[in-house]
Design an enzyme around this catalytic site. Structure first.
Site, PDB file in Angstrom:
ATOM      1  N   THR A 143       0.839  -1.189   0.000  1.00 57.59           N
ATOM      2  CA  THR A 143       0.000   0.000   0.000  1.00 57.59           C
ATOM      3  C   THR A 143       0.880   1.248   0.000  1.00 57.59           C
ATOM      4  OG1 THR A 143      -0.129  -0.132   2.414  1.00 57.59           O
ATOM      5  CG2 THR A 143      -1.909  -1.162   1.159  1.00 57.59           C
ATOM      6  N   TYR A 144       0.229   2.409  -0.059  1.00 58.16           N
ATOM      7  CA  TYR A 144       0.967   3.675  -0.168  1.00 58.16           C
ATOM      8  C   TYR A 144       1.916   3.843   1.011  1.00 58.16           C
ATOM      9  CZ  TYR A 144       1.816   8.577  -1.289  1.00 58.16           C
ATOM     10  OH  TYR A 144       2.402   9.767  -1.627  1.00 58.16           O
ATOM     11  N   MET A 145       3.148   4.234   0.690  1.00 60.80           N
ATOM     12  CA  MET A 145       4.210   4.227   1.700  1.00 60.80           C
ATOM     13  C   MET A 145       4.377   5.554   2.431  1.00 60.80           C
ATOM     14  SD  MET A 145       5.170   4.542  -1.536  1.00 60.80           S
ATOM     15  CE  MET A 145       5.824   5.917  -2.470  1.00 60.80           C
ATOM     16  N   ARG A 146       3.596   6.570   2.071  1.00 55.65           N
ATOM     17  CA  ARG A 146       3.639   7.851   2.784  1.00 55.65           C
ATOM     18  C   ARG A 146       2.426   7.909   3.707  1.00 55.65           C
ATOM     19  NH1 ARG A 146       8.715  10.164   2.161  1.00 55.65           N
ATOM     20  NH2 ARG A 146       9.381   9.952  -0.011  1.00 55.65           N
TER      21      ARG A 146
END
Length: 268
Positions: A143-146
């Site tokens: 999933t999005y890493m930020r």
């Protein structure tokens, strides 16, 4: 630390420590230093290796005597003083898994384990997010890493339960939802997790380079571990006491053994 070869010693209250081979140096005035000993706790099938540490400040505590087992030379006493087990305490304990990764904790863990800079970690995570070709389609692996959230979606929680039950058994599963402490956290985002926990690191290893695989593995491990049962421990404290002309000297060893591994089955 003791550099000699110490055998395991069965420990119970009132026992005098003797025999075996000792070595190395420690101690010193004021009671500093330690000696490594492997203990076997009687009737508990428990073995742990620990450093003995001085409890209190004993004036004149000398060096461990090479070749004299676990006796300790007390400065000025002219002889080795026997040590007696004065107390053995055992109590159950538990260790809980860490929450899934968010951006900062992923960067910290990758730095600690692999020496990656934060920028390098995020570049690799971006590649995992963009994904690899599987069955003719580009598939994102994480999933999005930020993100600054520990939250897992309901779908991810259910999938984690199924994967854990399949790999380890139902008794290893404990559903958890970790709260994010920061009031500014964007709870709309999830924690960093595999898009599908059924994609084990081994199943995608041939599709990733070494750095990508290492990062994917710790993300997969951390996510799965966060949904597993606590590790159960047996914690033991052993006190060894010697009555000398200079006063009572006490050494203490603390150790623990795992009685049920729980999340440690996948924790790094």
């Amino acid at each position: 630390n003791n550099s000699g070869a110490n055998p395991a010693v069965a420990i119970y209250t009132g026992q005098t420590i003797s025999g075996g081979t000792g070595g190395g140096t420690g101690g010193g005035t004021g009671g500093t230093g330690n000696c490594s000993v492997t203990f076997t706790i009687a009737n508990a099938n428990t073995t742990f290796g620990q450093n003995l540490r001085v409890v209190g400040n004993v004036t004149g505590l000398g060096a461990w005597a090479p070749g004299s087992g676990f006796a300790l030379t007390i400065q000025g006493s002219g002889a080795n003083v026997p040590w007696t087990v004065s107390a053995v305490e055992q109590r159950p304990g538990a260790e809980r898994p860490a929450p899934p990764f968010m951006t900062t904790t992923l960067a910290q863990d990758a730095n600690r384990k692999f020496g990656f800079s934060a920028d390098r970690t995020m570049r690799i995570a971006q590649q995992l997010y963009e994904g690899v070709e599987i069955g003719g389609e580009q598939v994102g692996l994480i999933t999005y890493m930020r993100t600054d959230s520990f939250t897992l979606s309901e779908k991810a929680l259910q999938e984690a339960g199924g994967v854990i039950a399949k790999l380890f058994g139902e008794n290893y599963h404990e559903r958890r939802q970790f709260a994010t402490k920061s009031k500014m956290a964007q709870e709309a985002h999830e924690a960093i997790r595999p898009t599908h926990l059924s994609r084990t690191p081994e199943s995608v290893a041939k599709l990733l380079d070494n750095d990508e695989l290492r990062l994917y593995r710790i993300i997969w491990n951390r996510t799965l571990a966060s949904q597993m049962a606590d590790a159960e421990l047996l914690k033991t404290t052993v006190d060894l006491t010697a009555n000398t002309s200079m006063g009572e000297a006490v050494l203490r060893a603390n150790g623990s053994v795992v009685t049920f591994p729980g999340f440690l089955r996948v924790a790094d």
